[in-house]
Enzyme design. Sequence first.
Site, short mmCIF file in Angstrom:
data_model
loop_
_atom_site.label_atom_id
_atom_site.label_comp_id
_atom_site.label_asym_id
_atom_site.label_seq_id
_atom_site.Cartn_x
_atom_site.Cartn_y
_atom_site.Cartn_z
N SER B 41 27.91 82.64 2.22
CA SER B 41 27.11 83.42 2.94
C SER B 41 27.27 83.48 4.40
O SER B 41 28.48 83.03 4.74
CB SER B 41 25.73 83.22 2.73
OG SER B 41 24.87 84.17 3.30
N ASN B 42 26.59 83.99 5.15
CA ASN B 42 26.75 83.96 6.59
C ASN B 42 25.48 83.69 7.47
O ASN B 42 24.20 83.93 6.83
CB ASN B 42 27.45 85.31 7.19
CG ASN B 42 26.84 86.50 6.71
OD1 ASN B 42 25.56 86.64 7.36
ND2 ASN B 42 27.16 87.22 5.96
N HIS B 43 25.53 83.70 8.76
CA HIS B 43 24.34 83.38 9.46
C HIS B 43 23.32 84.36 9.82
O HIS B 43 22.64 84.26 10.59
CB HIS B 43 24.74 82.60 10.64
CG HIS B 43 25.31 81.14 10.39
ND1 HIS B 43 24.44 80.12 10.24
CD2 HIS B 43 26.31 80.72 10.46
CE1 HIS B 43 25.12 79.04 10.00
NE2 HIS B 43 26.36 79.28 10.19
#
Lengths: 235, 235
Positions: B41-43
């Site tokens: 995923s990502n932030h």
Amino acid sequence: AIAEHWRDHYRDGGHQPLKGKRLLLTAGPTREALDPVRYLSNHSSGKMGFALADQAQRMGAEVTLISGPVSLPTPQGVNRIDVESAEQMLAAVMDNLAGQDVFVGCAAVADYRPVAVAEGKIKKSEAAMTVELVRNPDILATVAQQAKRPFTVGFAAETHNVEQYARDKLARKGLDLIAANDVSQPGQGFNANANALTLYWNEGAKDLGHSDKADQARQLLETIAQRLPADENAN
Amino acid sequence: AIAEHWRDHYRDGGHQPLKGKRLLLTAGPTREALDPVRYLSNHSSGKMGFALADQAQRMGAEVTLISGPVSLPTPQGVNRIDVESAEQMLAAVMDNLAGQDVFVGCAAVADYRPVAVAEGKIKKSEAAMTVELVRNPDILATVAQQAKRPFTVGFAAETHNVEQYARDKLARKGLDLIAANDVSQPGQGFNANANALTLYWNEGAKDLGHSDKADQARQLLETIAQRLPADENAN
């Protein structure tokens, strides 16, 4: 309702089975950076570890909780240290290990991390991509291998052959106790509010039934309290 | 304080520049499963997309918000659809695209996903591991390529050469407008409450300054409203 009863019981100054004990806990997932924006993680909500920290404090323990990124409030009276990656979590655990009576590794530590973290955001130019991963440090095994180690408790979240994998992990990592969880069952495990743990140790096992995480936490901590060495100096 | 003023202004029935318009927005990260517990995923926190949905609704628009996993409440009056992966997000976008006047792709869609999702949890047996990734569908480009497409707006989160990458993305994907964000600057971008967007379109650019995400959202939506085709039938 049962958990509520026990919470009140411990808060009202009833018998506190962990009075005078120091507990170190890890909780939540870790995040392993691929670059400044992307990461590898897992579905751990931290709820079980936070329930353990909360219950342990109510049962009289001095609690330090090392947590990966979660969206949970810090339980009252608990000393919380926030980390992101497995390497940061290991460093925080080792910094706080001296003098602990119990270590519970409840965090879902990422087993692997990307070999190299890119400094700038990786540009997406290819139709396919390969990410090289290396094993992360094993926090539980590292704690269990210390000469002066606390009573060491691990978790096993498995989708099949639960007892076999749990007992294998107990022996391989040299743990004192392991709490196993069949995450393939709906309504328990990572993001659920209820759980159904089975505890294994060398000479025995205990099925905690199905209940909310506060109750599962209380039962696990009572089992730990019963199994702690009677002579504190031997610890 | 400025954003508060404008929120009240639009709520109190002042000029609503998006009155009668239908906006479709995406927000948050996507999660790409490696197995039942692990994901990539990502932030992205979803804050910018949710601020846009909130402001657009206050400015008179009928808003549909397609969101990846975030910890944010649904803005009042907004129709929210929750998804996990990029493929699920694309499906939800295409299901809701008909009749939209504006599409804003604010989600930080994972560029890649694992080739195959393992059914059981992957056992960690190797010191190193390789994950094969394939490109995810490009939601923005897919929307921009539709024959009857809405005014299509994208975001560019970059760590360097911001304008160059933003203008390249604007042209390559055939967007009407792009909002660029230098995520290497502290205090703005993914998990911050403030932002400093610069808007680019074929014939121009507009620097929105540094302000909270509600104010940035309002300025972006006002620019969109100004650039929408005057003749609705031409859309």
